[in-house]
Structures are given as C-alpha cells and as structure tokens.
Design an enzyme around this catalytic site. Structure first.
Site, PDB file in Angstrom:
ATOM      1  NE  ARG A  51     118.927  10.096   8.108  1.00  0.00           N
ATOM      2  CZ  ARG A  51     119.212  11.274   7.561  1.00  0.00           C
ATOM      3  NH1 ARG A  51     120.205  11.982   8.019  1.00  0.00           N
ATOM      4  NH2 ARG A  51     118.500  11.743   6.557  1.00  0.00           N
ATOM      5  CB  THR A  52     117.941   3.484   5.618  1.00  0.00           C
ATOM      6  OG1 THR A  52     117.087   4.262   6.453  1.00  0.00           O
ATOM      7  CG2 THR A  52     117.606   2.018   5.795  1.00  0.00           C
ATOM      8  CE  LYS A  80     118.120  -2.529 -19.042  1.00  0.00           C
ATOM      9  NZ  LYS A  80     119.162  -3.566 -19.151  1.00  0.00           N
ATOM     10  NE  ARG A 101     114.204   3.425   2.483  1.00  0.00           N
ATOM     11  CZ  ARG A 101     114.535   4.444   3.265  1.00  0.00           C
ATOM     12  NH1 ARG A 101     114.787   5.628   2.729  1.00  0.00           N
ATOM     13  NH2 ARG A 101     114.636   4.302   4.574  1.00  0.00           N
ATOM     14  CG  HIS A 129     112.089   2.366   8.135  1.00  0.00           C
ATOM     15  ND1 HIS A 129     113.202   1.542   8.141  1.00  0.00           N
ATOM     16  CD2 HIS A 129     112.526   3.582   7.719  1.00  0.00           C
ATOM     17  CE1 HIS A 129     114.257   2.244   7.747  1.00  0.00           C
ATOM     18  NE2 HIS A 129     113.863   3.476   7.488  1.00  0.00           N
TER      19      HIS A 129
HETATM   20  C1  NCD Z   1     112.602   7.724   7.287  1.00  0.00           C
HETATM   21  C2  NCD Z   1     111.994   6.878   6.169  1.00  0.00           C
HETATM   22  O1  NCD Z   1     112.643   6.664   5.153  1.00  0.00           O
HETATM   23  O2  NCD Z   1     110.871   6.436   6.381  1.00  0.00           O
HETATM   24  N1  NCD Z   1     113.956   7.998   7.089  1.00  0.00           N
HETATM   25  C3  NCD Z   1     114.890   7.112   7.538  1.00  0.00           C
HETATM   26  O3  NCD Z   1     114.947   5.983   7.091  1.00  0.00           O
HETATM   27  N2  NCD Z   1     115.687   7.488   8.540  1.00  0.00           N
HETATM   28  C4  NCD Z   1     111.812   8.911   7.623  1.00  0.00           C
HETATM   29  C5  NCD Z   1     111.477   9.896   6.537  1.00  0.00           C
HETATM   30  O4  NCD Z   1     111.908   9.748   5.392  1.00  0.00           O
HETATM   31  O5  NCD Z   1     110.795  10.863   6.858  1.00  0.00           O
END
Ligand code: NCD
Length: 306
Positions: A51-52, A80, A101, A129
């Site tokens: 999703r993100t 690397k 991320r 997040h």
């Molecule tokens: C979450 C995350 O990555 O922290 N997912 C997301 O970004 N929607 C929650 C999770 O992974 O449980």
C-alpha cells in the site's frame, strides 16, 4: 525545504490544511491531474510494502508527475554496502521528492540531513510511519466527523507497531482523547511513549489485556498485525501472533458507531466475516491513503494550490 520524518512535523493547523486539501482532491480529482507535470517522485523502499509504495506512486501519477525507485534493498546498491547518506545525495539529482522506507529506525532522518530534496519517512523500523497516520486521521475525520473527544483503542503489537506509535503522537494533540492500549504483556507500548508523551502531558490511557472487556467503550478500534519481522525469535512470534482475533461475536459488544481501522496487511487478527460489517473501514482507509499522499506531495513541492 521541508521533510516529513515524524507525525508531528506538521503543526495541527498545517495538518488541518493537509486533510482539507485531501478532501478537495477527493471531491474533484481532475482539477489536480496536471499540477506535478514534469516532477519526479523517487520511492526508496528497503523493506516490503504494498500500500505505502503503490499509493505514493499512484498519488504522483494522479498529479501528472513521474516515478522512479526500487522496492527492495536487494535490488539497490545497499546490497553492495552503500550508505543511505550516499544514496540520497545521488537521488537528490534524479528526483524532486522522495519517500523512503527502511528497517532501521532513524534512516530517513539521516537521509534528510544529506538530501537536497524533501524526504518523506514511509516507515522506519518499529519507530514511525507518519503518512499512515495522515491516512488514519483523514479516515477518522471523514467517517467519524471529528478528531477530538474520542476513546481510541489500539490492539495487538503496540511494541513494534510503528503505525500505532505515530497515531498516538498525532492524536495526543487533540482535546479529550483517551487511549485504551490492548496488548499482551510482551507487546506493550514502549516506555518512552508512556513517559515522554502520555504521562508528561496527562493524557488518559489504560493498558489492558482483554479485548472483549475494552471494546464496549471504544469509538475507534485500531487493530494491528503482530510484526513478525521485528521479533528476535520465531517461537515468541508463534506464541503471540493469534492473541487477538476480532470476529463478529466481539463486534456485537461494540458501539453501533465504533469504527474498526487497520493499516493492513491483515494476517489473522480480523476474521474476514468482519469485512461486511459497516463499521469495518480498513479498505476505505487504504483508499484514503492515495489522496492524503497527493496532498502531501503538493504541499512539499509547494505546488500552486489555486
Ligand atoms: C504498516 C507498516 O508498514 O508499518 N503497513 C502499512 O504501511 N500500511 C503496518 C504493518 O505492516 O503491519
């Protein structure tokens, strides 16, 4: 130039503007379909995501911009041994904005120190997040009608769940918020959040073990997955993973207008029978993620809002 590393990097008033812009985009997406023409978003994902990453990319494409990036550390030069500092220096000359991320807490912050483009934290280890939080706030504001005077339950992995940490920080800035923190002993909210945020600001909270006992008083129930990738050993994960399973029977104990949110992905913690309950809004929540990220990209790129 602004970076978004923590959920409180935007003031409450800036956040209100962001959510209002997201709402305007929902009402008239066409109006915004060219505002980022010629701009590029880089998605630098060193950890899995559906999703993100895709909602960031959809957001930039919906604004008429372009996207580039990588979706795992293995396919980038991190494999690397390249540092985040060096990577971002280079990406700064390839793109106008980036979402990162990373499994290490603080990596997007380090990147922001070396970057000449806005860096958005798209999840750093078990820490924060912020863009999931903006998504959660838009969901609550639109479907509940307010962000204050709420009793909010968080259930599951409150220790490693970065979405939980960020949303608690963000909601703590609104009035008359109470938290009910539902978890097994081993997965309680980190002490720094309790001490530095909740106790220091006299924000009411209770820590409980049993979901059925807590559910009747909640306005919002935020369910979470047990974060397998952050455990030191698999046995602990297996022992704890199914501590909570929300089902129709438990939902029958909740208020008629309680909302169930979940950042997704879901594993076992919400039975699929709950999906048809009108109070289950997690798929709608995922949809809101695109609009709020469109608004955020526009804000950070200082696109004319006309
Ligand atoms: C979450 C995350 O990555 O922290 N997912 C997301 O970004 N929607 C929650 C999770 O992974 O449980």
């Amino acid at each position: 130039m602004r970076h978004i590393i923590s959920p409180t990097d935007l003031t409450v008033s800036e956040l209100t503007d962001l959510l209002n812009l997201a709402e305007k985009i929902i009402q008239n997406p066409k109006k915004y379909s060219e505002v980022c023409r010629g701009k590029k978003l880089a998605t630098l994902f060193y950890e899995p995501s559906t999703r993100t990453r895709l909602s960031f990319e959809a957001a930039m494409l919906n604004l008429g911009g372009n996207i580039l990036g990588f979706s795992s550390a293995d396919t980038s030069s991190a494999a690397k041994g390249e540092s985040v500092a060096d990577t971002i220096r280079v990406i700064s000359s390839y793109a106008d904005i980036c979402a990162m991320r990373h499994p290490k807490e603080g990596a997007p912050y380090v990147a922001s120190l070396y970057s000449s483009i806005p860096v958005i934290n798209a999840g750093d280890g078990g820490h924060n997040h912020p863009t999931q939080t903006f998504t959660d706030l838009l969901t609550i504001k639109n479907l509940k009608g307010r962000l204050d005077h709420l009793t909010v339950g968080f259930c599951g992995d409150l220790k490693f769940g970065r979405t939980v940490h960020s949303l608690i920080y963000a909601l703590s800035r609104y009035s008359s918020i109470k938290f009910v923190l539902i978890s097994p002993e081993e997965l309680r909210i980190p002490t720094y959040i309790k001490k530095e945020l909740l106790e220091a600001n006299d924000i009411p909270f209770e820590e409980v073990r049993v979901l059925e006992k807590a559910i009747p008083k909640l306005d919002i129930l935020y369910m979470t997955r047990v974060q397998r990738e952050r455990f030191f050993n698999e046995e602990d994960y297996i022992r704890l993973k199914d501590t909570y399973i929300l089902n129709s029977r438990k939902m029958s104990l909740a208020k008629e207008d309680m909302l169930v949110l979940h950042p997704l992905p879901r594993v076992n913690e919400i039975a699929t029978e709950v999906d048809d309950d009108p109070r289950a809004v997690y798929f709608k929540q995922a949809e809101y993620g695109v609009y709020v990220r469109m608004a955020l990209i526009m804000k950070l790129l200082e696109v004319d809002l006309c």
